[in-house]
Design a protein around this motif. Structure first.
Motif, PDB file in Angstrom:
ATOM      1  N   GLY A 337      70.438  37.324  23.286  1.00 28.36           N
ATOM      2  CA  GLY A 337      70.852  38.260  22.228  1.00 28.36           C
ATOM      3  C   GLY A 337      71.062  39.657  22.778  1.00 28.36           C
ATOM      4  O   GLY A 337      71.798  39.854  23.751  1.00 28.36           O
ATOM      5  N   THR A 338      70.371  40.632  22.142  1.00 30.09           N
ATOM      6  CA  THR A 338      70.548  42.033  22.548  1.00 30.09           C
ATOM      7  C   THR A 338      69.684  42.430  23.744  1.00 30.09           C
ATOM      8  O   THR A 338      69.843  43.526  24.283  1.00 30.09           O
ATOM      9  CB  THR A 338      70.194  42.976  21.379  1.00 30.09           C
ATOM     10  OG1 THR A 338      69.006  42.484  20.741  1.00 30.09           O
ATOM     11  CG2 THR A 338      71.324  43.079  20.382  1.00 30.09           C
ATOM     12  N   MET A 339      68.742  41.551  24.166  1.00 24.76           N
ATOM     13  CA  MET A 339      67.800  41.988  25.211  1.00 24.76           C
ATOM     14  C   MET A 339      68.472  42.323  26.551  1.00 24.76           C
ATOM     15  O   MET A 339      68.136  43.354  27.155  1.00 24.76           O
ATOM     16  CB  MET A 339      66.689  40.946  25.386  1.00 24.76           C
ATOM     17  CG  MET A 339      65.505  41.437  26.175  1.00 24.76           C
ATOM     18  SD  MET A 339      64.730  42.927  25.468  1.00 24.76           S
ATOM     19  CE  MET A 339      63.426  42.190  24.479  1.00 24.76           C
ATOM     20  N   PRO A 340      69.443  41.508  27.031  1.00 25.13           N
ATOM     21  CA  PRO A 340      70.095  41.908  28.283  1.00 25.13           C
ATOM     22  C   PRO A 340      70.802  43.267  28.192  1.00 25.13           C
ATOM     23  O   PRO A 340      70.890  43.994  29.187  1.00 25.13           O
ATOM     24  CB  PRO A 340      71.091  40.774  28.548  1.00 25.13           C
ATOM     25  CG  PRO A 340      70.504  39.593  27.860  1.00 25.13           C
ATOM     26  CD  PRO A 340      69.873  40.153  26.611  1.00 25.13           C
ATOM     27  N   ALA A 341      71.283  43.619  26.997  1.00 26.26           N
ATOM     28  CA  ALA A 341      71.936  44.930  26.825  1.00 26.26           C
ATOM     29  C   ALA A 341      70.909  46.047  26.996  1.00 26.26           C
ATOM     30  O   ALA A 341      71.196  47.098  27.583  1.00 26.26           O
ATOM     31  CB  ALA A 341      72.602  45.022  25.462  1.00 26.26           C
ATOM     32  N   VAL A 342      69.692  45.805  26.500  1.00 28.13           N
ATOM     33  CA  VAL A 342      68.620  46.802  26.643  1.00 28.13           C
ATOM     34  C   VAL A 342      68.214  46.916  28.112  1.00 28.13           C
ATOM     35  O   VAL A 342      68.089  48.009  28.663  1.00 28.13           O
ATOM     36  CB  VAL A 342      67.394  46.422  25.763  1.00 28.13           C
ATOM     37  CG1 VAL A 342      66.197  47.291  26.087  1.00 28.13           C
ATOM     38  CG2 VAL A 342      67.764  46.531  24.296  1.00 28.13           C
ATOM     39  N   LEU A 343      68.035  45.766  28.745  1.00 30.54           N
ATOM     40  CA  LEU A 343      67.687  45.760  30.182  1.00 30.54           C
ATOM     41  C   LEU A 343      68.723  46.546  30.974  1.00 30.54           C
ATOM     42  O   LEU A 343      68.397  47.413  31.782  1.00 30.54           O
ATOM     43  CB  LEU A 343      67.659  44.314  30.673  1.00 30.54           C
ATOM     44  CG  LEU A 343      67.492  44.119  32.180  1.00 30.54           C
ATOM     45  CD1 LEU A 343      66.013  43.834  32.505  1.00 30.54           C
ATOM     46  CD2 LEU A 343      68.344  42.960  32.718  1.00 30.54           C
ATOM     47  N   ASN A 344      70.000  46.249  30.711  1.00 33.13           N
ATOM     48  CA  ASN A 344      71.076  46.879  31.479  1.00 33.13           C
ATOM     49  C   ASN A 344      71.136  48.389  31.238  1.00 33.13           C
ATOM     50  O   ASN A 344      71.233  49.171  32.180  1.00 33.13           O
ATOM     51  CB  ASN A 344      72.419  46.231  31.112  1.00 33.13           C
ATOM     52  CG  ASN A 344      73.552  46.916  31.825  1.00 33.13           C
ATOM     53  OD1 ASN A 344      73.668  46.836  33.043  1.00 33.13           O
ATOM     54  ND2 ASN A 344      74.361  47.662  31.087  1.00 33.13           N
ATOM     55  N   ALA A 345      71.053  48.794  29.961  1.00 39.17           N
ATOM     56  CA  ALA A 345      71.180  50.222  29.647  1.00 39.17           C
ATOM     57  C   ALA A 345      69.974  50.988  30.186  1.00 39.17           C
ATOM     58  O   ALA A 345      70.115  52.095  30.728  1.00 39.17           O
ATOM     59  CB  ALA A 345      71.307  50.409  28.140  1.00 39.17           C
ATOM     60  N   ALA A 346      68.777  50.403  30.055  1.00 38.48           N
ATOM     61  CA  ALA A 346      67.574  51.076  30.566  1.00 38.48           C
ATOM     62  C   ALA A 346      67.684  51.222  32.076  1.00 38.48           C
ATOM     63  O   ALA A 346      67.329  52.261  32.652  1.00 38.48           O
ATOM     64  CB  ALA A 346      66.321  50.277  30.191  1.00 38.48           C
ATOM     65  N   ASN A 347      68.220  50.188  32.725  1.00 40.06           N
ATOM     66  CA  ASN A 347      68.406  50.263  34.181  1.00 40.06           C
ATOM     67  C   ASN A 347      69.413  51.350  34.541  1.00 40.06           C
ATOM     68  O   ASN A 347      69.178  52.164  35.435  1.00 40.06           O
ATOM     69  CB  ASN A 347      68.857  48.904  34.711  1.00 40.06           C
ATOM     70  CG  ASN A 347      69.081  48.927  36.211  1.00 40.06           C
ATOM     71  OD1 ASN A 347      68.172  49.283  36.975  1.00 40.06           O
ATOM     72  ND2 ASN A 347      70.276  48.598  36.649  1.00 40.06           N
ATOM     73  N   GLU A 348      70.547  51.380  33.830  1.00 36.64           N
ATOM     74  CA  GLU A 348      71.565  52.409  34.137  1.00 36.64           C
ATOM     75  C   GLU A 348      70.972  53.806  34.003  1.00 36.64           C
ATOM     76  O   GLU A 348      71.195  54.674  34.845  1.00 36.64           O
ATOM     77  CB  GLU A 348      72.772  52.278  33.192  1.00 36.64           C
ATOM     78  CG  GLU A 348      73.698  51.136  33.573  1.00 36.64           C
ATOM     79  CD  GLU A 348      75.022  51.166  32.800  1.00 36.64           C
ATOM     80  OE1 GLU A 348      75.518  52.263  32.476  1.00 36.64           O
ATOM     81  OE2 GLU A 348      75.545  50.081  32.511  1.00 36.64           O
ATOM     82  N   GLU A 349      70.226  54.016  32.922  1.00 40.58           N
ATOM     83  CA  GLU A 349      69.657  55.352  32.696  1.00 40.58           C
ATOM     84  C   GLU A 349      68.600  55.674  33.760  1.00 40.58           C
ATOM     85  O   GLU A 349      68.569  56.780  34.311  1.00 40.58           O
ATOM     86  CB  GLU A 349      69.047  55.430  31.286  1.00 40.58           C
ATOM     87  CG  GLU A 349      68.524  56.796  30.903  1.00 40.58           C
ATOM     88  CD  GLU A 349      69.596  57.892  30.909  1.00 40.58           C
ATOM     89  OE1 GLU A 349      70.737  57.624  30.515  1.00 40.58           O
ATOM     90  OE2 GLU A 349      69.275  59.025  31.334  1.00 40.58           O
TER      91      GLU A 349
END
Ligand code: NAD
Ligand code: MG
Length: 407
Positions: A337-349
């Motif tokens: 679901g949305t969890m990979p998007a959170v992982l990715n955005a947190a990593n980018e930041e």
């Protein structure tokens, strides 16, 4: 003659794509370019490739770009001026450009998501380098691909290796490029990893590492963000999720193997236990060219692999205690679901904060873990594009907050 659009033309993937076009001028031509801030390089690319359209991520730089082009001596100006555009709509226009056959996605980060979707909706085939887009928005991108019939060709070297190995398997023509469904005959994927900048460092020393240490990759020359991702091994974690969406295997059957020489670019195991691998010198031009020429093979004069020169190929299991990002990625992938998007955005930041020397190297996994933990109760299994964009924004803000509060 294949018409190519290059998103992120001034970056590592973009410039290598344009080198290929220059090397095979009777096979490929450039019709669209998009770039961030490197105007001098972009001007050179326009002079060399005569694109029909050029888009700048930051619209406010358009007058400066026009100024650069107008100030060129007459004999150095492109014979036909490209249409110049910018901002999010401009990027989408270039990505969906009518005369393009293939769009190479070399933008870094989730910033590539909307242009990628614009290209898919326009029915374009894609050479996917911009993995963050698929990782953050797999549940949105896959149905869009199905609707439009666009084909997603992997430019990431590991996924290209898998894709190349799959060409000779009982892989039905129809299933060949429909991402997200189990690939017939495929039992297991082994993604190889060089081990990144810190592979020979002790875990205890990682806390002392600097930006300079983390941005020096032993085997590959790449943009700064992916080089840091390689040092944390988050790049490999992201590639596990990328492989899941591209080839339809569950996470139990996607493994990571440390292979310091980067000669084997990945391996697949088939249902009869046969293992196939793709080998070559570490050079991104090969997987990019394969996307551009697939299903054909181009004759190249490139350096040929000589295994006696390499001498030894070695393999070991990754150290998950030293590199917690891999497990964070597996866990986010399994949550879906949305969890990979959170992982990715947190990593980018977190990587961006690290590159600005606001946090330490070991704060990167810490930031991601906190953001994913906080998101657990809000996870959505079937997110829309808006849901993805919202959680992406939320995760970045959440990391910035953590940094401000010093965790
Ligand atoms: P890079 O930093 O060298 O280049 C990024 C490009 O994107 C530049 O042209 C930049 O101007 C543009 N860009 C940056 N921010 C943007 C924004 N907000 N909007 C629009 N354009 C923007 O990065 P790279 O190493 O070429 O990597 C590009 C993508 O390819 C990444 O997703 C990376 O993970 C993937 N990839 C790269 C390599 C490699 O060898 N470099 C290998 C595998 C996968
Ligand atoms: Mg890779």
């Amino acid at each position: 003659m294949k018409a190519i659009s290059v998103l992120g033309s001034t970056g590592s993937i973009g410039t290598q794509t344009l080198e290929i076009v220059k090397e095979f001028p009777d096979q490929f031509k450039v019709v669209a370019l998009t770039a961030g801030r490197n105007l001098p390089l972009l001007v050179k690319q326009i002079q060399q490739h005569h694109p029909e359209v050029v888009a700048l991520a930051d619209e406010s730089l358009l007058p400066e770009l026009k100024g650069h082009l107008n100030n060129l001596p007459i004999e150095e100006r492109p014979t036909k001026s490209p249409q110049l555009t910018g901002g999010p709509d401009g990027l989408n226009t270039a990505a969906a450009w009518a005369s393009a056959d293939l769009v190479v996605t070399g933008i870094v980060g989730c910033a590539g998501l909307l242009p990628t979707l614009a290209a898919i909706r326009a029915g374009k085939d894609l050479a996917l380098a911009n993995k963050e887009t698929l990782i953050a928005a797999g549940p949105v991108v896959l149905p869009e691909l199905k609707r439009s019939g666009s084909r997603l060709l992997p430019a990431d070297s590991e996924h290209s290796a898998i894709f190349q190995c799959l060409q000779g398997t009982p892989w039905a023509e129809t299933a060949r490029l429909s991402t997200g469904v189990p690939t017939p005959g495929l039992r297991r994927i082994q993604l190889t990893a060089s081990g990144g900048a810190f592979r020979d460092w002790s875990a205890a020393d990682l806390g002392k590492s600097t930006v300079n240490d983390a941005t020096s990759h032993p085997n590959w020359s790449m943009g700064r963000k992916i080089t840091v991702d390689s040092a944390t091994l988050m790049n490999k974690g992201l590639e596990v999720i990328e492989a899941h969406y591209l080839f339809g295997l569950d996470y139990e059957h996607i493994e990571i193997v440390i292979h310091p020489q980067s000669i084997i670019h990945s391996m697949i195991e088939l249902t009869d236990s046969s293992v196939l691998a793709q080998l070559g010198w570490p050079d991104m031009k090969l997987p990019i060219l394969y996307c551009m020429s697939w299903p054909h093979r181009q004759e190249t004069p490139w350096r040929r692999l000589n295994l006696t020169e390499v001498g030894e190929l070695s393999f070991r299991s990754p150290d998950t205690t030293k590199y917690p990002c891999m497990e964070l990625a597996y866990s986010a992938g399994r949550s879906g679901g949305t969890m990979p998007a959170v992982l990715n955005a947190a990593n980018e930041e977190a990587v961006s904060q690290f590159l600005e020397e606001k946090i330490h190297f070991l704060d990167i996994p810490k930031s991601i873990e906190i953001a994913c933990e906080k998101h657990k109760d809000d996870l959505q299994q079937n997110p829309s594009l808006d849901d993805i964009l919202l959680v992406d924004k939320w995760a970045r803000e959440s990391v910035r907050e953590q940094v401000k509060k010093n965790y």
